[in-house]
Design an enzyme around this catalytic site. Structure first.
Site, short mmCIF file in Angstrom:
data_model
loop_
_atom_site.label_atom_id
_atom_site.label_comp_id
_atom_site.label_asym_id
_atom_site.label_seq_id
_atom_site.Cartn_x
_atom_site.Cartn_y
_atom_site.Cartn_z
N SER A 141 0.84 -1.19 0.00
CA SER A 141 0.00 0.00 0.00
C SER A 141 0.89 1.25 0.00
O SER A 141 1.66 1.46 -0.95
CB SER A 141 -0.96 -0.03 1.20
N ASP A 173 -9.15 -4.58 -6.18
CA ASP A 173 -8.79 -3.66 -5.11
C ASP A 173 -9.67 -2.41 -5.19
O ASP A 173 -9.48 -1.57 -6.07
CB ASP A 173 -7.30 -3.30 -5.23
N HIS A 216 -7.68 -5.22 -1.56
CA HIS A 216 -6.42 -4.63 -1.11
C HIS A 216 -5.63 -5.55 -0.19
O HIS A 216 -4.40 -5.45 -0.11
CB HIS A 216 -6.71 -3.31 -0.40
#
Length: 728
Positions: A598, A673, A705
């Site tokens: 991320s 995602d 995600h």
């Protein structure tokens, strides 16, 4: 002579066999990602009862009520093995009790929507007549909640707010205009749920006669489209996602009266392009409190609105040259019983602290003070005029539980051990659960009295501790890396069990590095990454992790130095720390790698490119590659809009540094995602191809995600391990 030889040989063999049997095992990927061998135990679905003398938990399908002082005095309130609906077993996933504890709201068959939202089937279990009935037969519900008097339940279904009278069983729609991708009543849109950390968008009044609720008009918000694979023709999933600089939902508040069955609007202001990140009732059912935040998130106001006519007035405001993060400013609003004052948090001193404000005069007094940060506010005991909270008062890498009087006196630490302690207090503050762990000690949950007396240990993870003895586990060692400006950055290292300072080791650095985040913390690791690192240690790697400038628990100046330049100073700090490590006698300077997920994926790819002569290899998982692709609330909080700060968006995007790439890059993303869109990976890949740079990439179909589910994590970490073995 021969007899003595065989006797000696026998002793040697016995000693060798005993030594082998006592030898510790190496951690395998199967242990980590298939068997989940090292999972910590906690208490599932803990709820204090209203009297503060009991607590409930969900254990092996049973909802059990325990006496705080007498553990043998327990009662099974519900057993899924006994209770049936039309002969069907109900698997309890979560539950809540009515105020009189005679009814239990049970949730089951949940379907995850986004990070904090789900829809499920709810049932009402009546403890008196042992009946169990569906809350509604018209479809799954979201955010089902008892009224304070326990006679009604409100919930959201298909973007509308509903009410069920538990006495009559009648269901009523409070709103009817809800429509997917247009209007939402009583639940948050995607960006509020993700960035303001709540999904339920309605609140019962204390007297159970009103419901205050949000409405999101997301009609003008652009849609993001994800294709979902697996069928002959892939399906499109379109949802409203405001990227940086794009249109947000228009958010309004209303109060519904159960008496006249009408809703009135609350006056939230003329500016439609603003945020309302918090809403709650004051100590009175006549007044609703809410926070108003401008789009740039540098002007915060607390307002009170009349539940009778909706008129509102500002009672407190704050401004900043950078941004005001709602988790640090105003998040902990607690109204005192005198209905004249409230407690809140603020960073206006340069560190997050607690304050008390007078509603009529606007006078504000500090409660806690110092060059340290309050982390979480647990509540205020009216009887003793005592506040309880969590703070990083001793060190940025530790947390303690404290109490303090409303006037700022009698500041005391009530947790005892160095590491990370958090707490969960009973409603009357006479008891609390103390959760403690450290880098070397798994989670321990203790039940204590308000005086700190240990009543009993509820969980000490004995099983995990025994398992750990069988494995060669290396723990984290904390240290600091000095910067040229005199500051120091917190870091940790994990070294192999057979570490030899005379050898040269390759290094894998882990990075997250986002604003206000923290990876270097003296707590037992929750993430299984820690155990994955053990498999790498066994293969001769050293692990490092650094909290760069911009991370949390060290005050406003340290945290907000990255404002309008995400990725600049953070990347510089990570490169500098790698250069620092390269000078250590046991580090192979030619084999330093970095990985992150991320924000950490944004960082790792940037580090490999901007630190091309320092890093040999990087793994970037689900990265933001251009902040123009990310959501409005998070991105503009730190970057302002792309229209205002194009330079800050573009200069530190890895997409614009691909020409510098020299090392080995593995880029991983899930196509489903909803948070950091697959678009980010596509954009970086396209830029790398244009620059004629070779790299490896992998996508996980339909995965969000977290890139998890089924065999996914095992596959991912096996691939990452193989990549490191080959390229680092």
């Amino acid at each position: 002579m021969i007899l003595r030889f065989y006797r000696t040989l026998s002793f040697a063999v016995i000693f060798l066999l005993a030594h082998v049997s006592m030898a510790q095992k190496s951690v395998s990927l199967e242990d980590v990602w298939q068997n989940y061998t090292f999972r910590q135990r906690s208490i599932q679905n803990l709820n204090w009862t209203k009297d503060g003398q009991h607590y409930t938990e969900l254990k092996e399908g049973k909802i059990i009520k325990y006496s705080v002082v007498d553990p043998k005095n327990s009662e099974v309130l519900f057993d899924e093995e006994i209770q049936r609906v039309a002969g069907k077993k109900i698997k309890v996933e979560s539950f809540s009790l009515s105020s009189d504890e005679l009814k239990i709201l049970i949730s089951t068959e949940s379907e995850q929507i986004y990070r904090r939202s789900s829809k499920e089937n709810n049932f009402i279990f009546d403890r008196q007549n042992k009946s169990i009935t569906p809350l509604s037969k018209a479809g799954k519900q979201m955010h089902a909640s008892f009224s304070p008097d326990g006679k009604k339940v409100a919930f959201v279904r298909e973007n509308n707010l509903f009410l069920v009278d538990l006495i009559s069983g009648k269901e009523k729609a409070i709103t009817t205009s809800g429509k997917f991708n247009h209007i939402i009543h009583g639940a948050c849109d995607w960006v509020y749920e993700e960035e303001f950390s709540f999904a339920k968008a309605f609140q019962w009044s204390p007297d159970s006669k009103k419901i205050a609720y949000y409405t999101f008009d997301e009609t003008k918000v652009p849609e993001y489209n994800m294709q979902m694979w697996g069928e002959l023709y892939p399906k499109d999933y379109r949802f409203k996602y405001p990227k940086a600089g794009e249109a947000n939902s228009i958010v309004s508040l209303s109060v519904y009266s159960l008496t006249n069955q009408k809703s009135i609007p609350i006056q939230v202001g003329k500016d439609k392009d603003q945020y309302i990140p918090r809403m709650k009732w004051t100590a009175s059912s006549d007044w609703v409190s809410f926070i108003r935040l401008n789009r740039l998130q540098n002007h915060m106001e607390i307002l009170h609105a009349s539940a009778k006519d909706g008129n509102s007035k500002v009672i407190y405001e704050e401004r900043s040259n950078t941004s005001l993060e709602i988790e640090s400013v105003g998040n902990d609003i607690t109204y005192l019983a005198d209905q004249k004052r409230f407690i809140f948090s603020s960073e206006k001193s340069g560190f997050k602290h607690l304050y008390v404000a007078d509603i009529a005069t606007g006078k504000v007094d500090p409660i806690s003070k110092g060059n340290w940060e309050v982390d979480d506010f647990y509540g205020f005991d009216e009887k003793s005029q005592t506040l309880y909270f969590n703070a990083a008062a001793k060190s940025a890498i530790q947390r303690e539980v404290y109490k303090i009087q409303l006037d700022g006196s009698n500041f005391q630490m009530i947790s005892q051990h160095a590491g990370t302690s958090t707490a969960n207090f009973s409603p009357d503050f006479s008891f609390y659960m103390l959760y403690f762990s450290s880098a070397k000690e798994p989670l321990q949950i203790s039940l204590k009295s308000s005086q700190g007396t240990l009543i009993r240990v509820l969980e000490d993870n004995t099983k995990l501790k025994q398992q750990l003895k069988d494995y060669a586990i290396s723990t984290r060692e904390f240290f600091q890396i000095p910067l040229a400006n005199g500051e120091s950055l917190n870091a940790y290292t994990i070294k192999p069990k057979n570490f030899d300072p005379n050898k040269k080791y390759p290094v894998l650095m882990h990075v997250y590095g986002g604003p206000g985040s923290q990876q270097v913390l003296d707590a037992y690791p929750v993430s299984n990454d820690f155990y994955w690192y053990q498999t790498l240690l066994d293969k001769g790697y050293i692990i490092y992790c650094l909290d760069n400038r911009g991370t949390g628990a060290r005050g406003v100046d340290f945290k907000k130095i990255t404002y309008q330049n995400l990725g600049k100073i953070e990347v510089q700090d990570q490169i500098y720390s790698a250069q620092y490590l390269a000078k250590l006698p046991y580090v192979d300077a030619s084999r330093i790698g970095i990985w992150g997920w991320s924000y950490g994926g944004f960082m790792s790819s940037n580090c490999l490119m901007q630190g091309a002569d320092v890093f040999k290899t990087a793994i970037s998982v689900a990265p933001v590659t251009n902040w123009r692709f990310y959501d409005s609330i998070y991105t503009e909080r730190y970057q302002r809009t792309p229209q205002e700060n194009a330079k800050g968006y573009d200069e530190n995007s890895p997409v614009n540094h691909v020409n510098k790439l020299k090392g080995n890059l593995l880029l991983v993303h899930g196509t489903g995602d909803d948070n950091v869109h697959f678009q980010n990976a596509v954009a970086l890949q396209e830029a790398l191809i244009k620059a004629n740079k070779q790299f490896q990439s992998f996508y996980y179909p339909n995965k969000n995600h977290s890139i998890s589910g089924g065999n996914t994590r095992y596959h991912l970490y096996q691939m990452m391990t193989n990549f490191l073995l080959k390229n680092l």
